[in-house]
Design a protein around this motif. Structure first.
Motif, mmCIF file in Angstrom:
data_model
loop_
_atom_site.group_PDB
_atom_site.id
_atom_site.type_symbol
_atom_site.label_atom_id
_atom_site.label_comp_id
_atom_site.label_asym_id
_atom_site.label_seq_id
_atom_site.Cartn_x
_atom_site.Cartn_y
_atom_site.Cartn_z
ATOM 1 N N ILE A 1 75.067 29.476 48.348
ATOM 2 C CA ILE A 1 74.114 29.281 49.391
ATOM 3 C C ILE A 1 72.704 28.755 49.066
ATOM 4 C CG2 ILE A 1 72.921 30.759 51.186
ATOM 5 C CD1 ILE A 1 74.692 32.763 51.173
ATOM 6 N N LEU A 2 72.168 27.722 50.044
ATOM 7 C CA LEU A 2 70.907 26.814 49.890
ATOM 8 C C LEU A 2 70.140 26.732 50.301
ATOM 9 C CD1 LEU A 2 72.508 23.229 47.965
ATOM 10 C CD2 LEU A 2 71.979 25.797 47.319
ATOM 11 N N ILE A 3 68.637 27.791 50.560
ATOM 12 C CA ILE A 3 67.819 28.696 51.338
ATOM 13 C C ILE A 3 66.744 27.654 51.017
ATOM 14 C CG2 ILE A 3 69.259 30.038 52.200
ATOM 15 C CD1 ILE A 3 67.699 32.079 50.882
ATOM 16 N N PRO A 4 65.453 27.434 51.570
ATOM 17 C CA PRO A 4 64.323 26.978 50.935
ATOM 18 C C PRO A 4 63.135 28.627 50.634
ATOM 19 C CG PRO A 4 64.935 26.869 53.338
ATOM 20 C CD PRO A 4 65.617 27.298 53.378
ATOM 21 N N GLU A 5 64.021 29.239 50.527
ATOM 22 C CA GLU A 5 63.078 30.206 49.919
ATOM 23 C C GLU A 5 63.136 30.698 48.752
ATOM 24 O OE1 GLU A 5 63.267 32.001 54.709
ATOM 25 O OE2 GLU A 5 64.732 30.937 52.889
ATOM 26 N N ALA A 6 63.969 30.186 47.998
ATOM 27 C CA ALA A 6 64.608 30.851 47.318
ATOM 28 C C ALA A 6 65.098 29.155 45.751
ATOM 29 C CB ALA A 6 66.239 31.407 47.332
ATOM 30 N N GLU A 7 64.705 28.727 44.977
ATOM 31 C CA GLU A 7 64.703 27.956 44.407
ATOM 32 C C GLU A 7 66.428 27.768 43.710
ATOM 33 O OE1 GLU A 7 61.799 27.373 40.949
ATOM 34 O OE2 GLU A 7 59.851 27.262 42.032
ATOM 35 N N TYR A 8 66.739 26.575 43.895
ATOM 36 C CA TYR A 8 68.217 26.023 42.691
ATOM 37 C C TYR A 8 68.053 24.882 41.520
ATOM 38 C CZ TYR A 8 69.192 21.615 45.758
ATOM 39 O OH TYR A 8 68.890 20.800 46.293
ATOM 40 N N SER A 9 68.756 25.185 41.516
ATOM 41 C CA SER A 9 69.404 23.579 40.244
ATOM 42 C C SER A 9 70.645 23.716 40.789
ATOM 43 C CB SER A 9 69.520 24.621 38.649
ATOM 44 O OG SER A 9 70.050 23.255 38.358
ATOM 45 N N ILE A 10 70.741 21.714 40.658
ATOM 46 C CA ILE A 10 72.173 21.903 41.237
ATOM 47 C C ILE A 10 72.594 21.175 39.730
ATOM 48 C CG2 ILE A 10 71.183 19.111 40.248
ATOM 49 C CD1 ILE A 10 73.205 19.885 43.362
ATOM 50 N N ASP A 11 71.819 21.550 38.509
ATOM 51 C CA ASP A 11 73.120 22.110 37.799
ATOM 52 C C ASP A 11 74.072 23.180 37.872
ATOM 53 O OD1 ASP A 11 73.297 19.022 36.348
ATOM 54 O OD2 ASP A 11 70.697 20.285 35.350
ATOM 55 N N GLU A 12 73.023 24.046 38.425
ATOM 56 C CA GLU A 12 73.508 25.373 38.482
ATOM 57 C C GLU A 12 74.805 25.924 39.474
ATOM 58 O OE1 GLU A 12 72.093 30.135 40.304
ATOM 59 O OE2 GLU A 12 71.201 29.264 39.608
ATOM 60 N N VAL A 13 74.617 25.001 40.364
ATOM 61 C CA VAL A 13 75.508 24.464 41.381
ATOM 62 C C VAL A 13 77.288 24.112 41.492
ATOM 63 C CG1 VAL A 13 75.799 23.667 44.208
ATOM 64 C CG2 VAL A 13 73.847 24.168 43.697
ATOM 65 N N VAL A 14 76.526 22.598 40.343
ATOM 66 C CA VAL A 14 77.252 22.191 40.354
ATOM 67 C C VAL A 14 78.220 22.986 39.510
ATOM 68 C CG1 VAL A 14 78.241 20.384 37.986
ATOM 69 C CG2 VAL A 14 76.534 20.001 40.083
ATOM 70 N N ASP A 15 77.469 23.658 38.036
ATOM 71 C CA ASP A 15 78.186 25.136 37.078
ATOM 72 C C ASP A 15 79.161 25.807 37.743
ATOM 73 O OD1 ASP A 15 77.554 23.618 34.944
ATOM 74 O OD2 ASP A 15 75.956 24.810 34.512
ATOM 75 N N ARG A 16 78.971 26.004 38.966
ATOM 76 C CA ARG A 16 79.627 27.661 39.739
ATOM 77 C C ARG A 16 80.659 26.892 40.084
ATOM 78 N NH1 ARG A 16 78.109 32.187 42.512
ATOM 79 N NH2 ARG A 16 76.038 31.703 41.770
ATOM 80 N N LEU A 17 80.560 25.412 40.900
ATOM 81 C CA LEU A 17 81.762 24.811 40.949
ATOM 82 C C LEU A 17 82.997 24.894 40.048
ATOM 83 C CD1 LEU A 17 80.116 22.568 43.120
ATOM 84 C CD2 LEU A 17 81.494 23.846 44.301
ATOM 85 N N LYS A 18 82.509 24.554 39.253
ATOM 86 C CA LYS A 18 83.685 23.866 37.977
ATOM 87 C C LYS A 18 83.759 25.299 36.908
ATOM 88 C CE LYS A 18 81.340 19.697 35.931
ATOM 89 N NZ LYS A 18 80.914 19.141 35.033
ATOM 90 N N ARG A 19 83.090 26.104 37.127
ATOM 91 C CA ARG A 19 83.892 27.752 36.609
ATOM 92 C C ARG A 19 85.283 28.018 37.690
ATOM 93 N NH1 ARG A 19 78.020 29.629 36.180
ATOM 94 N NH2 ARG A 19 78.260 30.447 38.241
#
Length: 319
Positions: free
Chosen positions: A189-207
């Protein structure tokens, strides 16, 4: 107070009609005349006004949108526009005004209050981004519309073993994305109130892929950015087949849920009670299932926040 007006302004939201109905019938119950103002502040300045009777609001509690119509008005933001609105209200003998809408609508209501018109704001927006209330009218309905859409998208995501990104509305607030993502078991889930890293999103998908998961759902709040662009980044970094769905204005329509009908009915009636008690320049809200009234200036001075504990919970449950 013997005569009040009601208008809807800004973006429409499911439940606005239920709120209008409550305002009209609560007022008439107390022997107060009600005038409907069509097309928001634009209609107010142009005297698009009609007296409403009990039958005027019959069979509308279940309908989405607003029978009064809504419009945005740049002219009303000017001093001359506001003076014109006050003049029209006094011409019709309207002593109090119920404004149903979001923060922009509330700013207009506050300006009228400062010019001597008793105003009460009712928070109607799917974004749920108004401080001083736990919920706004329309949020629950929009949320359920999004959940239904994600359920269907997950079916095809499973069949085709793809990653789907769903972009949802909410302006600069992440409530719709957060609640829908948590309720639907989204992997990210990507929301304006919380910073995110595209690499973190990618790592989650790969896991997920490493443990045999072939599809994923990513919910993106529009305030974060374009889901299309985020999808391109993911494809470039993973090689996974991504599909993007932008739900758009389908989220603003539809028959309001039972929760929104109840909320709108309570808020509309409470707004009339506030006017009859002589209150002005306030917004109604719900806190811990109780109706509350807060100065509009206080609400506008605050910044809306989401419950980040829900965001953390969503991350923990989607490992």
């Amino acid at each position: 107070m013997k005569r009040i007006g009601v208008l809807t302004s800004g973006g429409d939201s499911p439940g606005m009609n239920a709120a209008v109905r409550a305002v009209v019938r609560k007022a008439i119950y107390h022997n107060v005349e009600v005038y409907g103002i069509y097309q928001g502040y634009h209609g107010l300045m142009n005297a698009s006004i009609k007296k409403l009777e009990l039958g005027s609001v019959g069979d509308i509690i279940h309908r989405g949108g607003t029978i009064l119509g809504t419009a945005r008005s740049e002219k009303f933001k000017t001093e001359a526009g506001q003076e014109k609105a006050v003049q029209v209200l006094r011409q019709y003998g309207i002593e109090g005004l119920v404004v149903i809408g979001g923060d922009g609508s509330f700013r207009g209501a506050e300006k009228l209050s400062q010019k001597g018109i008793a105003t009460i704001g009712v928070p109607g927006t799917i974004d749920n981004d108004i401080p001083c209330t736990d919920f706004t009218i329309g949020f629950d309905t929009a949320l359920n519309t999004v959940i239904e859409a994600i359920d269907k998208i997950r079916d095809t995501a499973t069949s085709h073993e793809r990653t789907f990104l769903i972009e949802v509305m909410g302006r600069n607030a992440g409530d719709i994305a957060l609640w829908a993502g948590l309720a639907d078991g989204a992997e990210t889930i990507l929301i304006p109130e919380a910073e995110y890293s595209i690499d973190e999103v990618v790592d989650r998908l790969k896991r997920g892929h490493r443990r045999g998961k072939k599809h994923s759902i990513i919910v993106v709040a529009e305030g974060v950015g374009s889901a299309v662009e985020i999808g391109k980044e993911i494809e470039a970094k993973t090689g996974y087949d991504c599909r993007v769905t932008v739900l758009g204005h389908i989220q603003r329509g539809g028959s309001p849920t039972a929760f929104d009908r109840m909320l709108a009915s309570r808020m509309g009636a409470f707004a009339v009670e506030c006017l009859l008690k002589g209150e002005k320049g306030k917004m109604v809200g719900i806190r811990n299932n109780q109706m509350v009234a807060t100065p509009i200036s206080e609400a506008l001075a605050q910044t809306h926040t989401v419950d980040l504990s829900l965001y953390q919970l969503a991350k923990e449950l989607s490992i």
